[in-house]
Design an enzyme around this catalytic site. Structure first.
Site, PDB file in Angstrom:
ATOM      1  N   ASP A  94       0.853  -1.197   0.000  1.00 35.02           N
ATOM      2  CA  ASP A  94       0.000   0.000   0.000  1.00 35.02           C
ATOM      3  C   ASP A  94       0.892   1.252   0.000  1.00 35.02           C
ATOM      4  O   ASP A  94       1.803   1.371   0.820  1.00 35.02           O
ATOM      5  CB  ASP A  94      -0.865  -0.046   1.269  1.00 35.02           C
ATOM      6  CG  ASP A  94      -1.981   0.966   1.264  1.00 35.02           C
ATOM      7  OD1 ASP A  94      -2.424   1.376   0.180  1.00 35.02           O
ATOM      8  OD2 ASP A  94      -2.443   1.337   2.373  1.00 35.02           O
ATOM      9  N   GLY A 227      -8.920   5.975   1.468  1.00 31.14           N
ATOM     10  CA  GLY A 227      -9.529   6.838   2.486  1.00 31.14           C
ATOM     11  C   GLY A 227     -11.019   6.588   2.624  1.00 31.14           C
ATOM     12  O   GLY A 227     -11.799   7.510   2.807  1.00 31.14           O
ATOM     13  N   ALA A 228     -11.411   5.301   2.572  1.00 31.22           N
ATOM     14  CA  ALA A 228     -12.841   4.971   2.495  1.00 31.22           C
ATOM     15  C   ALA A 228     -13.425   4.461   3.809  1.00 31.22           C
ATOM     16  O   ALA A 228     -14.442   3.769   3.807  1.00 31.22           O
ATOM     17  CB  ALA A 228     -13.069   3.961   1.372  1.00 31.22           C
ATOM     18  N   ASP A 271      -8.748   1.074   6.489  1.00 29.39           N
ATOM     19  CA  ASP A 271      -7.779   0.814   7.554  1.00 29.39           C
ATOM     20  C   ASP A 271      -8.287   1.410   8.873  1.00 29.39           C
ATOM     21  O   ASP A 271      -8.414   0.720   9.890  1.00 29.39           O
ATOM     22  CB  ASP A 271      -6.420   1.423   7.164  1.00 29.39           C
ATOM     23  CG  ASP A 271      -5.313   1.057   8.137  1.00 29.39           C
ATOM     24  OD1 ASP A 271      -5.593   0.331   9.111  1.00 29.39           O
ATOM     25  OD2 ASP A 271      -4.169   1.508   7.950  1.00 29.39           O
TER      26      ASP A 271
HETATM   27  P1  13P Z   1      -8.809   5.046   5.758  1.00 30.41           P
HETATM   28  O1  13P Z   1      -7.863   5.835   6.592  1.00 30.41           O
HETATM   29  O2  13P Z   1     -10.026   5.840   5.398  1.00 30.41           O
HETATM   30  O3  13P Z   1      -9.181   3.741   6.360  1.00 30.41           O
HETATM   31  O4  13P Z   1      -8.068   4.725   4.355  1.00 30.41           O
HETATM   32  C1  13P Z   1      -7.194   3.630   4.247  1.00 30.41           C
HETATM   33  C2  13P Z   1      -6.400   3.661   2.987  1.00 30.41           C
HETATM   34  O5  13P Z   1      -6.665   4.372   2.045  1.00 30.41           O
HETATM   35  C3  13P Z   1      -5.240   2.738   2.922  1.00 30.41           C
HETATM   36  O6  13P Z   1      -4.497   2.913   1.758  1.00 30.41           O
HETATM   37  O1  G3H Z   2      -2.999   4.856   3.623  1.00 26.12           O
HETATM   38  C1  G3H Z   2      -2.705   4.740   4.787  1.00 26.12           C
HETATM   39  C2  G3H Z   2      -2.961   3.459   5.484  1.00 26.12           C
HETATM   40  O2  G3H Z   2      -4.033   3.614   6.374  1.00 26.12           O
HETATM   41  C3  G3H Z   2      -1.710   2.973   6.164  1.00 26.12           C
HETATM   42  O3  G3H Z   2      -1.427   3.775   7.250  1.00 26.12           O
HETATM   43  O4  G3H Z   2       0.958   4.446   6.993  1.00 26.12           O
HETATM   44  O5  G3H Z   2      -0.179   4.453   9.249  1.00 26.12           O
HETATM   45  O6  G3H Z   2       0.400   2.290   8.121  1.00 26.12           O
HETATM   46  P1  G3H Z   2       0.031   3.742   7.938  1.00 26.12           P
HETATM   47 ZN    ZN Z   3      -4.545   4.931   1.019  1.00 25.23          ZN
END
Ligand code: 13P
Ligand code: G3H
Ligand code: ZN
Length: 324
Positions: A94, A227-228, A271
């Site tokens: 990610d 960001g969902a 997340d």
């Molecule tokens: P959230 O912070 O909205 O859960 O988004 C997660 C995300 O986009 C991980 O790449």
């Molecule tokens: O896009 C962000 C994800 O929620 C991952 O978050 O960088 O804190 O592991 P992190």
């Molecule tokens: Zn993301």
């Protein structure tokens, strides 16, 4: 070089194609530790949902890249043997922020990577994304790119403003880079504070007009929504009740996510909601049972709460349940 197929993973091509045809979205759930990893896979196995297991740069730093990779491999074995489930599982990097990081993930057995060049000038984003695609595709690893910048904290860079995706760029970007999917910015942001909404005011709408225009220009091409998280208010209330402070935390209303999932959006990243579910349960137990000090006694119920959240998301929001 580790062959991800031998570890039991698949790339995201087939699962995103089926999601496009079926009008639902595959979940991209992040994990950093054993409880989150178990919960994601058990929740998806119990709802018979395909799943994209996501590892961020921060997760690699927190848990150690080698350990994470073996944990993911072990978790696949657990799901196949102990849960008797054949759900497709992708292991995805990610927000990869460099060619070297993407290459390292691919060499370790990741079946999919995101190269996030969204903050670079357009031509540099194209060049970096193409470089990753050229390395990944001979190994049958799929690549997600990004155009447009989400507000909030992305890749350690703070951005106060949305830079919505410009639909004029998407065809050129996809054609020149060869990416397999594209993350776009339509008003979501990472974390638990997505909008400033005063009591009684309606939530702002995501820019579905941009999504529709992108889909029109890239027919049948998988779009990704980052960001969902919806930041469920019952979880925020529990955290605040048991000593936390998440005043003003709000997310994307679930009806807007359902609408996105039915469209060209084939992958939805979540997340924050998982973090909230686990934290709310852990806080409740530590607050109401101060005698508890065995981590299994609070992390175990935290994991159960996360499993329930994932099952509900798959069934009621993404529509991925029974689509494995
Ligand atoms: P959230 O912070 O909205 O859960 O988004 C997660 C995300 O986009 C991980 O790449
Ligand atoms: O896009 C962000 C994800 O929620 C991952 O978050 O960088 O804190 O592991 P992190
Ligand atoms: Zn993301």
């Amino acid at each position: 070089m580790v062959d991800y197929k031998e570890l039991g993973f698949v790339n995201t091509k087939e699962m995103l194609k089926k999601a496009m045809e079926g009008g639902y979205a595959v979940p991209g759930y992040n994990f950093n530790n054993m409880e989150q990893l178990q919960a994601v896979l058990i929740g998806c196995a119990e709802t018979n949902s395909p799943v994209i297991l996501q590892v961020s740069k921060g997760a690699r730093k927190y848990a150690n890249p080698t350990l994470l990779r073996y944990m993911a491999e072990g978790a696949v074995q657990m799901i196949r043997k102990d849960y008797n489930s054949n759900i497709p599982i992708a292991l995805h990097l990610d927000h990869g922020d460099s060619f070297e990081l993407c290459k390292a993930a691919i060499e370790m057995g990741f079946s999919s990577v995101m190269i996030d060049g969204s903050k670079l000038p357009y031509e540099e984003n194209v060049a970096l994304t193409k470089k990753v695609v050229d390395f990944a595709h001979p190994y049958d690893v799929t690549v997600e790119g990004e155009l447009g910048v989400l507000a909030g904290i992305e890749e350690d860079v703070k951005s106060d403003k949305h830079h919505y995706t410009d639909p004029n760029q998407v065809e050129d970007f996809v054609k020149r880079t060869g990416v397999d999917s594209l993350a776009i910015a339509i008003g979501t942001s990472h974390g638990a504070y997505k909008f400033k909404v005063k009591p009684g005011e309606p939530f702002p709408e995501l820019r579905f007009d941009i999504l529709e225009e992108v889909a029109r220009r890239l027919p049948g091409f998988p779009i990704v929504l980052h960001g969902a998280s919806s930041v469920p208010q019952d979880l925020v209330a529990l955290i605040n009740k048991y000593g936390g402070n998440l005043e003003g935390a709000v997310g994307v209303p679930e009806d807007q996510l359902r609408r996105a999932a039915r469209s060209a959006v084939c992958k939805i990243n979540i997340d924050t909601d998982g973090r909230l579910a686990l934290t709310a349960k852990v806080r409740e137990i530590l607050w109401t049972q101060p005698e508890v000090f065995d981590p299994r006694k609070y992390l175990g119920p935290g994991r159960e709460a996360l499993i329930e959240l994932i099952k509900r998301k798959n069934r009621e929001v993404l529509g991925s349940a029974d689509k494995a």
